[in-house]
Design a protein around this motif. Structure first.
Motif, short mmCIF file in Angstrom:
data_model
loop_
_atom_site.label_atom_id
_atom_site.label_comp_id
_atom_site.label_asym_id
_atom_site.label_seq_id
_atom_site.Cartn_x
_atom_site.Cartn_y
_atom_site.Cartn_z
N SER A 214 40.59 37.76 37.18
CA SER A 214 39.42 37.64 36.31
C SER A 214 39.80 37.21 34.90
CB SER A 214 38.67 38.98 36.25
OG SER A 214 38.16 39.31 37.53
N GLY A 215 41.08 36.96 34.67
CA GLY A 215 41.53 36.45 33.38
C GLY A 215 41.86 37.50 32.34
N GLU A 216 41.98 38.77 32.76
CA GLU A 216 42.24 39.85 31.80
C GLU A 216 43.73 39.93 31.44
OE1 GLU A 216 40.65 43.52 33.26
OE2 GLU A 216 38.77 42.59 33.91
N THR A 217 44.01 40.30 30.21
CA THR A 217 45.38 40.50 29.77
C THR A 217 45.89 41.85 30.28
OG1 THR A 217 44.72 41.61 27.73
CG2 THR A 217 44.92 39.20 27.66
N PRO B 6 37.22 29.17 35.13
CA PRO B 6 36.75 30.56 35.32
C PRO B 6 35.65 30.67 36.36
CG PRO B 6 36.95 30.06 33.00
CD PRO B 6 37.15 28.77 33.73
N VAL C 213 37.21 31.03 39.69
CA VAL C 213 37.69 32.41 39.84
C VAL C 213 36.53 33.34 40.17
CG1 VAL C 213 38.77 34.36 38.67
CG2 VAL C 213 39.65 32.05 38.30
#
Length: 227
Positions: free
Chosen positions: A173-176, A139, A142
């Motif tokens: 950003s790793g969001e679903t 992360p 990222v």
């Protein structure tokens, strides 16, 4: 009851202190076995041939060249031993190294910043993920790359709509999908359609898994915004 087999790991790190520290940390875990700990590229090649590990945990830079030996080995293993997982530890946020590591597929590959060395849970999770065929992208990598604002004129992102670029930034950003939909006040189905369009425009292999295509899209985005 017979315990499950331990994941066999070869550790490659030129710093003796870091290498020994990692070796001792990993030795405390019941599900891992460090079968070799080496400090140079020739030693790494010999260890891989001798031990046939499940996972390689390696620094990017090693003697004799101190350049990108870890990435070179990962590229070679992708052709010769695609079943072998590789976790790369890098001191630097380097988009080119990440892109090369995840070619031709992101399966069984992890890219972590070296500051994770002291976090045993993170290292253990990355090893377990690549051993199972998964992918890990730090992360912090990222975050650092998304923070860069300039895009190259020849960026693949130029063919995306502003909304698609916006959604891809949230993906990076790793969001679903559900979280993106809520944040942008869209339906989840609309977000899914935009992401499908992004995958098509970036010419990502439809035969690859959804998770791996998502990682590839993120890497394209990160390489563009870091330019």
């Amino acid at each position: 009851m017979t315990p499950p087999p331990r994941t066999r790991v070869v550790l490659a790190e030129d710093s003796f202190l870091i290498r020994e520290g990692l070796r001792r940390m990993l030795a405390e875990l019941d599900d891992l076995e460090v079968v070799a700990a080496v400090g140079t590229l020739p030693e790494l090649g010999a260890a891989l041939r001798e031990h046939g590990p499940d996972v390689l945990l390696t620094d990017v830079r090693m003697p004799p060249g101190h350049s990108d030996e870890g990435i070179q080995v990962a590229e070679q293993l992708a052709v010769e031993q695609p079943q072998l997982g590789v976790v790369v530890l890098s001191q630097y946020v380097e988009p080119e190294w990440a892109l090369r590591l995840f070619e031709p597929t992101s399966a069984r590959r992890a890219y972590l910043l070296k500051e994770r060395v002291g976090d045993l849970d993170q290292i253990r999770a990355a090893i377990a993920a690549v051993a199972a065929g998964g992918t890990v992208l730090d992360p912090l990598v990222v975050d650092a790359l998304v923070a860069a604002r300039e895009r190259r004129a020849s960026s693949p992102l130029a063919q995306l709509s502003p909304r698609e670029v916006e959604i891809l930034a949230h993906v990076a950003s790793g969001e679903t999908n559900a979280h993106i939909a809520a944040e942008l006040v869209l339906t989840e189905r609309t977000v899914e359609k935009h992401i499908t369009s992004v995958m098509a425009k970036l010419d990502l292999d439809p035969q690859d898994t959804a998770a791996h295509r998502r990682v590839r899209a993120v890497l394209v985005y990160l390489s563009a915004v870091s330019g």
